[in-house]
Design a protein around this motif. Structure first.
Motif, PDB file in Angstrom:
ATOM      1  N   ILE A  17      44.327  43.239  43.384  1.00 57.29           N
ATOM      2  CA  ILE A  17      44.463  42.111  42.457  1.00 57.29           C
ATOM      3  C   ILE A  17      43.158  41.997  41.695  1.00 57.29           C
ATOM      4  O   ILE A  17      42.078  41.950  42.284  1.00 57.29           O
ATOM      5  CB  ILE A  17      44.732  40.799  43.225  1.00 57.29           C
ATOM      6  N   ARG A  18      43.260  41.972  40.377  1.00 59.99           N
ATOM      7  CA  ARG A  18      42.064  41.847  39.530  1.00 59.99           C
ATOM      8  C   ARG A  18      42.074  40.489  38.848  1.00 59.99           C
ATOM      9  O   ARG A  18      43.082  40.006  38.394  1.00 59.99           O
ATOM     10  CB  ARG A  18      42.054  42.946  38.471  1.00 59.99           C
ATOM     11  N   GLU A  19      40.892  39.908  38.782  1.00 60.78           N
ATOM     12  CA  GLU A  19      40.756  38.604  38.104  1.00 60.78           C
ATOM     13  C   GLU A  19      39.862  38.752  36.906  1.00 60.78           C
ATOM     14  O   GLU A  19      39.024  39.572  36.830  1.00 60.78           O
ATOM     15  CB  GLU A  19      40.175  37.588  39.066  1.00 60.78           C
TER      16      GLU A  19
END
Length: 55
Positions: A53-55
């Motif tokens: 998961i990338r923010e």
């Protein structure tokens, strides 16, 4: 959860992912001319459970 595979009004295959409570949580975003290509896209989504998961 389950995937619903269907043919749209343009005669293209699409999929929608439903949660256990029957709410839509994802869709194909595009139509596929071949049913096999649509199923391959479903399998990509199924197999991406470990994607970061990338923010």
């Amino acid at each position: 959860m389950f995937f619903h595979l269907y043919v749209d009004t343009n005669r293209q295959y699409r999929w929608t992912l439903y949660a256990a409570n029957n709410r839509k949580i994802a869709n194909s975003g595009e139509g596929y001319f071949n049913k096999a290509d649509c199923i391959a896209a479903i399998n990509l989504v199924k197999g991406s459970g470990s994607a970061p998961i990338r923010e």
